[in-house]
Design a protein around this motif. Structure first.
Motif, PDB file in Angstrom:
ATOM      1  N   THR A   1      51.691  50.748  31.548  1.00  0.00           N
ATOM      2  CA  THR A   1      52.192  50.401  32.868  1.00  0.00           C
ATOM      3  C   THR A   1      53.360  49.450  32.706  1.00  0.00           C
ATOM      4  OG1 THR A   1      51.628  49.509  35.031  1.00  0.00           O
ATOM      5  CG2 THR A   1      50.385  48.645  33.174  1.00  0.00           C
ATOM      6  N   ASP A   2      54.201  49.327  33.755  1.00  0.00           N
ATOM      7  CA  ASP A   2      55.488  48.662  33.559  1.00  0.00           C
ATOM      8  C   ASP A   2      55.513  47.197  33.965  1.00  0.00           C
ATOM      9  OD1 ASP A   2      55.322  48.982  36.279  1.00  0.00           O
ATOM     10  OD2 ASP A   2      56.885  50.528  36.405  1.00  0.00           O
ATOM     11  N   GLY A   3      54.437  46.693  34.538  1.00  0.00           N
ATOM     12  CA  GLY A   3      54.411  45.279  34.919  1.00  0.00           C
ATOM     13  C   GLY A   3      55.157  44.971  36.207  1.00  0.00           C
ATOM     14  N   LEU A   4      55.740  45.996  36.838  1.00  0.00           N
ATOM     15  CA  LEU A   4      56.470  45.779  38.088  1.00  0.00           C
ATOM     16  C   LEU A   4      55.541  46.023  39.271  1.00  0.00           C
ATOM     17  CD1 LEU A   4      59.636  47.905  37.217  1.00  0.00           C
ATOM     18  CD2 LEU A   4      59.451  45.399  37.196  1.00  0.00           C
ATOM     19  N   PRO A   5      55.768  45.340  40.397  1.00  0.00           N
ATOM     20  CA  PRO A   5      54.974  45.690  41.584  1.00  0.00           C
ATOM     21  C   PRO A   5      55.155  47.173  41.924  1.00  0.00           C
ATOM     22  CG  PRO A   5      56.181  43.645  41.944  1.00  0.00           C
ATOM     23  CD  PRO A   5      56.670  44.211  40.625  1.00  0.00           C
TER      24      PRO A   5
ATOM     25  N   THR B   1      46.873  45.123  33.170  1.00  0.00           N
ATOM     26  CA  THR B   1      47.660  46.017  34.023  1.00  0.00           C
ATOM     27  C   THR B   1      48.202  45.366  35.299  1.00  0.00           C
ATOM     28  OG1 THR B   1      45.693  46.874  35.144  1.00  0.00           O
ATOM     29  CG2 THR B   1      46.392  48.017  33.160  1.00  0.00           C
ATOM     30  N   ALA B   2      48.394  44.060  35.291  1.00  0.00           N
ATOM     31  CA  ALA B   2      48.981  43.378  36.453  1.00  0.00           C
ATOM     32  C   ALA B   2      50.400  43.903  36.702  1.00  0.00           C
ATOM     33  CB  ALA B   2      49.015  41.878  36.190  1.00  0.00           C
ATOM     34  N   PRO B   3      50.928  43.826  37.902  1.00  0.00           N
ATOM     35  CA  PRO B   3      50.252  43.381  39.124  1.00  0.00           C
ATOM     36  C   PRO B   3      49.336  44.464  39.691  1.00  0.00           C
ATOM     37  CG  PRO B   3      52.502  44.037  39.615  1.00  0.00           C
ATOM     38  CD  PRO B   3      52.347  44.154  38.121  1.00  0.00           C
ATOM     39  N   TYR B   4      48.532  44.090  40.686  1.00  0.00           N
ATOM     40  CA  TYR B   4      47.438  44.943  41.146  1.00  0.00           C
ATOM     41  C   TYR B   4      47.674  45.534  42.534  1.00  0.00           C
ATOM     42  CZ  TYR B   4      45.499  42.710  37.114  1.00  0.00           C
ATOM     43  OH  TYR B   4      45.328  42.273  35.835  1.00  0.00           O
TER      44      TYR B   4
ATOM     45  N   LEU C   1      49.363  42.077  44.535  1.00  0.00           N
ATOM     46  CA  LEU C   1      48.637  40.915  44.025  1.00  0.00           C
ATOM     47  C   LEU C   1      48.958  40.719  42.551  1.00  0.00           C
ATOM     48  CD1 LEU C   1      45.183  41.506  45.792  1.00  0.00           C
ATOM     49  CD2 LEU C   1      47.071  40.021  46.511  1.00  0.00           C
ATOM     50  N   GLU C   2      49.369  39.488  42.224  1.00  0.00           N
ATOM     51  CA  GLU C   2      49.908  39.265  40.882  1.00  0.00           C
ATOM     52  C   GLU C   2      48.872  39.144  39.773  1.00  0.00           C
ATOM     53  OE1 GLU C   2      52.886  36.112  40.027  1.00  0.00           O
ATOM     54  OE2 GLU C   2      53.646  36.747  41.999  1.00  0.00           O
ATOM     55  N   THR C   3      47.762  38.493  40.075  1.00  0.00           N
ATOM     56  CA  THR C   3      46.800  38.202  39.009  1.00  0.00           C
ATOM     57  C   THR C   3      45.394  38.609  39.442  1.00  0.00           C
ATOM     58  OG1 THR C   3      46.280  36.026  39.898  1.00  0.00           O
ATOM     59  CG2 THR C   3      48.130  36.146  38.352  1.00  0.00           C
ATOM     60  N   LEU C   4      44.475  38.610  38.474  1.00  0.00           N
ATOM     61  CA  LEU C   4      43.078  38.904  38.815  1.00  0.00           C
ATOM     62  C   LEU C   4      42.497  37.811  39.711  1.00  0.00           C
ATOM     63  CD1 LEU C   4      41.696  40.394  35.485  1.00  0.00           C
ATOM     64  CD2 LEU C   4      42.162  41.587  37.638  1.00  0.00           C
TER      65      LEU C   4
ATOM     66  N   HIS D   1      40.470  36.315  45.038  1.00  0.00           N
ATOM     67  CA  HIS D   1      40.747  35.577  46.268  1.00  0.00           C
ATOM     68  C   HIS D   1      40.859  36.543  47.460  1.00  0.00           C
ATOM     69  CE1 HIS D   1      43.474  33.449  49.125  1.00  0.00           C
ATOM     70  NE2 HIS D   1      42.633  32.464  48.865  1.00  0.00           N
ATOM     71  N   HIS D   2      41.495  37.686  47.222  1.00  0.00           N
ATOM     72  CA  HIS D   2      41.630  38.700  48.283  1.00  0.00           C
ATOM     73  C   HIS D   2      40.256  39.111  48.822  1.00  0.00           C
ATOM     74  CE1 HIS D   2      42.636  42.504  50.298  1.00  0.00           C
ATOM     75  NE2 HIS D   2      41.697  43.066  49.558  1.00  0.00           N
ATOM     76  N   TYR D   3      39.339  39.443  47.915  1.00  0.00           N
ATOM     77  CA  TYR D   3      38.017  39.877  48.373  1.00  0.00           C
ATOM     78  C   TYR D   3      37.239  38.717  48.998  1.00  0.00           C
ATOM     79  CZ  TYR D   3      38.566  44.486  46.233  1.00  0.00           C
ATOM     80  OH  TYR D   3      38.990  45.748  45.922  1.00  0.00           O
TER      81      TYR D   3
END
Ligand code: HEC
Ligand code: HEC
Length: 406
Positions: free
Chosen positions: A102-106, A332-335, A341-344, A349-351
């Motif tokens: 994966t490319d690490g981009l949003p 595999t960030a971002p999510y 979402l940038e990090t795990l 926090h989202h959930y």
């Protein structure tokens, strides 16, 4: 619910004094340190996330699935930028192997920027639907999509077939993979490229993790093996299969039920334009010539097409996205579907702070705002990290095409 012991030997390790004290006071014997003992129900839920890797079969819809010559040809195609109109974008541009595919981009960028985040390419062979919206019902059809989309590579069937016929090495790779020289039907050659790419990508199954070691130790009642699992991950796992209800969707050995859901992630692409998610995916699936119902499915009996035949469009599909698998998730960030979402920690926090009003109130509510404490948030992240391999092997070949046909 009675807590399950680590094993018969665990009780023996409790001092007779402690046991006597418990009996006197009428409380159940405490679990042995550092135990965070799981109940029988929790244990049953945990065991369903393995064993890993699961057994796998060749894909009947792809006649070259599992064939070494097709795998080699697919690998060469994956790194070949001539499959883009600009001559500069290959599959590996957005799915670089050394970054867990994966490319690490949003949102990915090929010839232009696309609307979604590039998923990692591990464990695809266990998927039922492909893409965040499930617009493809086979891995080979999914591989054709970037070749058709001008924002990604856009070479198209005639461009791709022309390249294979005119390039000596690719012609040779094609002949070895499919047993005949590329013919005159551009579309057939084009689909075959998707099939060779699929044969290659099927080989990318992620390796074993700390979680798998723990899960297998639990299965064989091996207390010492279980004790090696970090305490924070232990607590996070309990949240994952328990109060968090995460395993309802992130179910099974690959940590996905393979279906679609609304996880409360905003799906605006830009002001005034939303990503319809699964709703759009089903519409595309119904229009595509490259589905398991069409002429390119190599499974003559069409038993592979049953699920495609019965897909119908519902309003509730709007804003649903495929439940992603969570293996190697720390890499595999971002999510989320658009990398919002940038990090795990952001995902946890989202959930935890989920806006329940945003979710479709379709039937039984699965997701609830969790209001986790700071320690619980950290525990959930610690658990998710144990789903990741220490050192994933990555497939990088300097000039894969040249190794094809010497
Ligand atoms: C512009 C960057 C880009 C390029 C180039 C690209 N991809 Fe992707 N890939 C993506 C994005 C973004 C998605 C998610 C697409 C969606 O859901 O609509 C994706 C999805 C996928 C998936 C589905 C994964 C899943 O979990 O369902 C596969 C397989 C895949 N790509 C393989 C390839 C192959 C093979 C190539 C080359 C032929 C390629 N990709 C080229 C960005 C790219
Ligand atoms: C109702 C089904 C459902 C439940 C329950 C659920 N998820 Fe998800 N999860 C999803 C979907 C769908 C996505 C993708 C959403 C999107 O991109 O819009 C997702 C995305 C994720 C991602 C991002 C993965 C990636 O590669 O981008 C992580 C990590 C995750 N979930 C962890 C969790 C955890 C931890 C819990 C429990 C607290 C949980 N999920 C509960 C459906 C669910």
């Amino acid at each position: 619910m009675t807590p399950r012991r680590y094993g018969a030997s665990a009780a023996a390790r409790l001092s007779g004094f402690a046991i006597a004290l418990c009996m006197l006071s009428g409380i159940a014997a405490p679990a042995p340190a550092p135990a965070l003992d799981f109940t029988a129900e929790e244990e049953r839920r945990i065991l369903r996330h393995g064993p890993w890797p699961p057994a796998s079969q060749p894909d009947p819809s792809n006649r070259v699935s599992g064939e070494p010559a097709a795998i080699a040809f697919g690998r060469a195609l994956f790194f070949d930028p001539r499959l883009s109109l600009s001559g500069e974008v290959s599959c590996a541009t957005c799915h670089p192997p050394e970054r867990a595919w994966t490319d690490g981009l949003p949102r990915s960028r090929g010839q232009r920027t696309v609307d979604r985040n590039a998923p990692s390419l591990f464990n695809l062979r266990f998927n039922r639907w492909f893409g965040w919206d499930g617009a493809q019902d086979s891995l080979w059809a999914q591989n054709l999509r970037p070749l058709l989309d001008g924002r990604e590579m856009g070479v198209g069937p005639d461009g791709a077939a022309g390249l294979v016929r005119s390039d000596r090495v690719l012609t040779c790779g094609y002949r070895r993979a499919f047993g005949a020289a590329p013919g005159a039907d551009d579309e057939r050659i084009f689909v075959d490229l998707g099939k060779a790419l699929a044969a290659f990508l099927e080989t990318q199954v992620s390796g074993r993790t700390l979680f798998d070691e723990f899960r297998d130790a639990l299965a064989r009642d091996d207390a010492a093996g279980q004790a090696r699992y970090p305490a924070a991950a232990h607590r996070g796992l309990r949240l994952f299969v328990g109060r968090g209800n995460c395993a309802f969707c992130h179910f099974g050995p690959a940590f996905t039920n393979g279906e679609f859901a609304d996880a409360g992630v905003p799906h605006f692409v830009e002001p005034g334009r939303v990503d319809p998610g699964r709703h759009g995916g089903i519409r595309k699936l119904h229009q595509s010539p490259y589905t398991l119902l069409g002429r390119f499915n190599d499974d003559a009996g069409r038993s592979t097409a049953a699920k495609t035949r019965y897909v119908d469009l519902r309003q509730s599909n709007f804003g649903e996205f495929r439940v992603p698998g969570l293996r190697n998730v720390a890499l595999t960030a971002p999510y989320m579907h658009a990398g919002s979402l940038e990090t795990l920690a952001d995902v946890a926090h989202h959930y935890s702070t989920l806006d329940e009003e945003r979710l479709h109130a379709g039937g039984e509510r699965i997701l609830r705002r969790l209001d986790l404490s700071a320690r619980e948030l950290a525990d959930l992240v610690a658990f998710l990290e144990t789903l990741t391999e220490k050192a994933p092997r990555h497939e990088f070949v300097e000039k894969p095409a040249e190794a094809l046909c010497r």
